[in-house]
Design a protein around this motif. Structure first.
Motif, PDB file in Angstrom:
ATOM      1  N   ILE A 104       0.838  -1.200   0.000  1.00 53.46           N
ATOM      2  CA  ILE A 104       0.000   0.000   0.000  1.00 53.46           C
ATOM      3  C   ILE A 104       0.875   1.253   0.000  1.00 53.46           C
ATOM      4  CG2 ILE A 104      -1.664   1.348   1.346  1.00 53.46           C
ATOM      5  CD1 ILE A 104      -2.947  -1.052   0.092  1.00 53.46           C
ATOM      6  N   ILE A 105       1.907   1.244   0.853  1.00 52.57           N
ATOM      7  CA  ILE A 105       2.826   2.376   0.925  1.00 52.57           C
ATOM      8  C   ILE A 105       3.891   2.204  -0.153  1.00 52.57           C
ATOM      9  CG2 ILE A 105       4.568   3.538   2.335  1.00 52.57           C
ATOM     10  CD1 ILE A 105       2.792   2.995   4.755  1.00 52.57           C
ATOM     11  N   ILE A 106       3.960   3.165  -1.066  1.00 46.51           N
ATOM     12  CA  ILE A 106       4.815   3.018  -2.249  1.00 46.51           C
ATOM     13  C   ILE A 106       6.136   3.771  -2.137  1.00 46.51           C
ATOM     14  CG2 ILE A 106       2.882   2.603  -3.818  1.00 46.51           C
ATOM     15  CD1 ILE A 106       3.141   5.614  -4.625  1.00 46.51           C
ATOM     16  N   SER A 107       6.262   4.647  -1.139  1.00 45.61           N
ATOM     17  CA  SER A 107       7.515   5.389  -0.991  1.00 45.61           C
ATOM     18  C   SER A 107       7.676   5.873   0.437  1.00 45.61           C
ATOM     19  CB  SER A 107       7.549   6.600  -1.936  1.00 45.61           C
ATOM     20  OG  SER A 107       6.665   7.612  -1.489  1.00 45.61           O
ATOM     21  N   SER A 108       8.931   6.133   0.790  1.00 42.45           N
ATOM     22  CA  SER A 108       9.252   6.728   2.086  1.00 42.45           C
ATOM     23  C   SER A 108      10.354   7.762   1.859  1.00 42.45           C
ATOM     24  CB  SER A 108       9.733   5.665   3.079  1.00 42.45           C
ATOM     25  OG  SER A 108       8.691   4.779   3.435  1.00 42.45           O
ATOM     26  N   THR A 109      10.055   9.006   2.173  1.00 50.92           N
ATOM     27  CA  THR A 109      11.046  10.075   2.071  1.00 50.92           C
ATOM     28  C   THR A 109      11.445  10.451   3.493  1.00 50.92           C
ATOM     29  OG1 THR A 109       9.827  10.828   0.126  1.00 50.92           O
ATOM     30  CG2 THR A 109      11.578  12.249   0.919  1.00 50.92           C
ATOM     31  N   VAL A 110      12.610   9.974   3.882  1.00 52.99           N
ATOM     32  CA  VAL A 110      13.008   9.946   5.291  1.00 52.99           C
ATOM     33  C   VAL A 110      13.758  11.212   5.695  1.00 52.99           C
ATOM     34  CG1 VAL A 110      14.445   8.725   6.981  1.00 52.99           C
ATOM     35  CG2 VAL A 110      13.096   7.431   5.309  1.00 52.99           C
ATOM     36  N   MET A 111      13.461  11.674   6.882  1.00 55.42           N
ATOM     37  CA  MET A 111      14.188  12.768   7.519  1.00 55.42           C
ATOM     38  C   MET A 111      15.028  12.143   8.634  1.00 55.42           C
ATOM     39  SD  MET A 111      12.427  16.222   9.028  1.00 55.42           S
ATOM     40  CE  MET A 111      11.672  15.473  10.474  1.00 55.42           C
ATOM     41  N   HIS A 112      16.345  12.265   8.560  1.00 54.50           N
ATOM     42  CA  HIS A 112      17.216  11.589   9.532  1.00 54.50           C
ATOM     43  C   HIS A 112      17.325  12.414  10.811  1.00 54.50           C
ATOM     44  CE1 HIS A 112      18.271   8.104   7.211  1.00 54.50           C
ATOM     45  NE2 HIS A 112      18.548   8.857   6.166  1.00 54.50           N
ATOM     46  N   GLN A 113      16.212  12.448  11.522  1.00 55.03           N
ATOM     47  CA  GLN A 113      16.089  13.237  12.745  1.00 55.03           C
ATOM     48  C   GLN A 113      16.950  12.689  13.874  1.00 55.03           C
ATOM     49  OE1 GLN A 113      14.511  16.102  13.721  1.00 55.03           O
ATOM     50  NE2 GLN A 113      12.845  15.652  15.129  1.00 55.03           N
ATOM     51  N   GLN A 114      17.015  11.374  14.017  1.00 51.46           N
ATOM     52  CA  GLN A 114      17.789  10.807  15.120  1.00 51.46           C
ATOM     53  C   GLN A 114      19.270  11.162  14.989  1.00 51.46           C
ATOM     54  OE1 GLN A 114      16.854   6.750  16.137  1.00 51.46           O
ATOM     55  NE2 GLN A 114      18.760   6.421  17.235  1.00 51.46           N
ATOM     56  N   LYS A 115      19.781  11.062  13.779  1.00 49.85           N
ATOM     57  CA  LYS A 115      21.175  11.419  13.512  1.00 49.85           C
ATOM     58  C   LYS A 115      21.431  12.883  13.865  1.00 49.85           C
ATOM     59  CE  LYS A 115      24.336  11.856   9.532  1.00 49.85           C
ATOM     60  NZ  LYS A 115      24.450  11.678   8.069  1.00 49.85           N
ATOM     61  N   MET A 116      20.532  13.782  13.436  1.00 49.64           N
ATOM     62  CA  MET A 116      20.711  15.195  13.718  1.00 49.64           C
ATOM     63  C   MET A 116      20.569  15.494  15.203  1.00 49.64           C
ATOM     64  SD  MET A 116      21.458  18.201  12.899  1.00 49.64           S
ATOM     65  CE  MET A 116      21.575  18.131  11.115  1.00 49.64           C
ATOM     66  N   ALA A 117      19.599  14.863  15.862  1.00 46.73           N
ATOM     67  CA  ALA A 117      19.401  15.089  17.299  1.00 46.73           C
ATOM     68  C   ALA A 117      20.642  14.689  18.086  1.00 46.73           C
ATOM     69  CB  ALA A 117      18.183  14.317  17.788  1.00 46.73           C
ATOM     70  N   LYS A 118      21.237  13.588  17.712  1.00 49.52           N
ATOM     71  CA  LYS A 118      22.472  13.150  18.379  1.00 49.52           C
ATOM     72  C   LYS A 118      23.584  14.164  18.151  1.00 49.52           C
ATOM     73  CE  LYS A 118      25.883   9.434  18.594  1.00 49.52           C
ATOM     74  NZ  LYS A 118      26.324   8.113  18.055  1.00 49.52           N
ATOM     75  N   GLU A 119      23.713  14.650  16.925  1.00 53.45           N
ATOM     76  CA  GLU A 119      24.803  15.565  16.598  1.00 53.45           C
ATOM     77  C   GLU A 119      24.672  16.900  17.331  1.00 53.45           C
ATOM     78  OE1 GLU A 119      25.322  15.986  12.403  1.00 53.45           O
ATOM     79  OE2 GLU A 119      25.738  13.853  12.103  1.00 53.45           O
ATOM     80  N   VAL A 120      23.463  17.473  17.357  1.00 51.43           N
ATOM     81  CA  VAL A 120      23.321  18.774  18.019  1.00 51.43           C
ATOM     82  C   VAL A 120      23.493  18.646  19.527  1.00 51.43           C
ATOM     83  CG1 VAL A 120      21.860  19.736  16.195  1.00 51.43           C
ATOM     84  CG2 VAL A 120      20.775  18.648  18.183  1.00 51.43           C
ATOM     85  N   THR A 121      23.099  17.503  20.092  1.00 47.26           N
ATOM     86  CA  THR A 121      23.289  17.281  21.527  1.00 47.26           C
ATOM     87  C   THR A 121      24.772  17.145  21.854  1.00 47.26           C
ATOM     88  OG1 THR A 121      21.149  16.144  21.630  1.00 47.26           O
ATOM     89  CG2 THR A 121      22.633  15.856  23.495  1.00 47.26           C
ATOM     90  N   SER A 122      25.482  16.383  21.046  1.00 48.90           N
ATOM     91  CA  SER A 122      26.925  16.214  21.261  1.00 48.90           C
ATOM     92  C   SER A 122      27.646  17.552  21.129  1.00 48.90           C
ATOM     93  CB  SER A 122      27.492  15.205  20.261  1.00 48.90           C
ATOM     94  OG  SER A 122      26.940  13.926  20.467  1.00 48.90           O
TER      95      SER A 122
END
Length: 333
Positions: free
Chosen positions: A258-276
């Motif tokens: 049913i779901i034909i695409s996923s356009t992902v936002m790499h939020q976890q990666k960014m959240a880790k980077e800004v916290t570090s």
């Protein structure tokens, strides 16, 4: 002897007092971070990624010795309550930084920097610059919505697609919707977009009702950006047989076929980077950054078996070409 004895007692008492003060200072010297999730983690992959990224950075920084204390607050889906809740968080005066994510947060936070000038904020998926108490990172949602609109139009047989949003807000009206429309019309001229609003981020029944109505009106591919209400869109798609495009996270497994695409936002990666960066004292306050495909924070998923299974090769190749043209700069959005 008594004088010497009393002096020794006084010295020991002083040493003990200094030890207690030292311990208290050490305890109070913990860096304190709050994650303010304007929603419910279980229903919002973006906020779950936010919390997970911050938590990962904190755990790595602590490395067996607690130097940072992390508090995570779920603010719920009632947007009218977010302002009071983040104000209470800032008023507590116990957090060195509050980290959050939502395009609407700068409007809530900027007044707080005047009320509480020592409070720092890091906001993802948001834009504000020139305020020394705030650092923001926004994702290039023009790229994200353009790619989603393109795959929707290529997979539509009726040349009519839909976008079902929880609410109208500046990023939705000025970036996501126009990007979705442009991506669709660039690949299939004449494609139209049916845009409708749920009214909140949680009503799955309303989501199903509106998605069904959109399908009845001719939409055979729909993009839901409506939080928990997206579950209703999935239910309607299963019942009526239309396709769904997914935003922000990899959603293929939520509705295979049913779901034909996923356009992902790499939020976890960014959240880790800004916290570090914050923990290392490297945050650039007052600066607004924008990241997208080139920087590796927006991804159109091409290697998921469910994508390969449901989307014809010819269309996959067209999407690969569009993605490559954005990366090399030949397609400027």
């Amino acid at each position: 002897m008594n004088i010497t004895k009393n002096f020794c007692h006084m010295a020991l008492a002083l040493i003990f007092t200094l030890f207690l003060v030292s311990c208290a200072e050490k305890k109070n010297s913990l860096t304190s971070i709050a994650v303010f999730a304007p929603g419910i983690l279980a229903d919002s992959p973006v906020y779950q990624m936010l919390a997970d990224g911050v938590k990962e950075a904190v755990e790595e920084y602590n490395a067996g010795t607690e130097k940072v204390k992390l508090t995570i607050l779920e603010a719920g889906t009632n947007q009218a309550e977010w302002g009071n809740k983040i104000t209470s968080l800032a008023a507590a005066g116990t957090f060195d930084v509050i980290i959050s994510s939502n395009p609407s947060l700068p409007d809530l936070v900027i007044p707080l920097t005047k009320q509480f000038p020592s409070q720092k904020f890091i906001l993802l998926d948001a834009f504000a610059q020139g305020n020394d108490s705030i650092a923001t990172v926004q994702y290039n949602q023009t790229e994200q919505s353009y790619l989603t609109g393109a795959i929707a139009a290529l997979m539509s047989k009726k040349h009519k697609i839909g976008l079902l949003a929880a609410q109208e807000y500046p990023v939705m009206n000025n970036i996501i919707l126009p990007g979705f429309q442009k991506g669709a019309q660039d690949v299939i001229s004449g494609t139209t977009v049916d845009f409708r609003i749920v009214g909140n981020w949680y009503d799955a029944s309303k989501g199903a009702e509106l998605a069904s109505a959109m399908n009845n009106a001719g939409c055979d591919v729909i993009l839901p950006i409506c939080g928990g209400a997206s579950q209703g869109v999935i239910s309607a798609a299963k019942e009526k047989g239309f396709f769904i495009t997914w935003f922000d996270s990899n959603g293929f497994s939520k509705a295979p076929g049913i779901i034909i695409s996923s356009t992902v936002m790499h939020q976890q990666k960014m959240a880790k980077e800004v916290t570090s960066e914050f923990l290392l004292g490297k945050t650039e306050w007052g600066v607004a950054k924008t990241v997208g495909i080139k920087e590796g924070y927006i991804e159109f998923v091409q290697d998921d078996p469910l994508y390969i299974q449901v989307v014809p090769q010819e269309i996959r190749e067209k999407m690969a070409d569009i993605l490559a043209s954005i990366k090399d700069g030949s397609l400027k959005l």
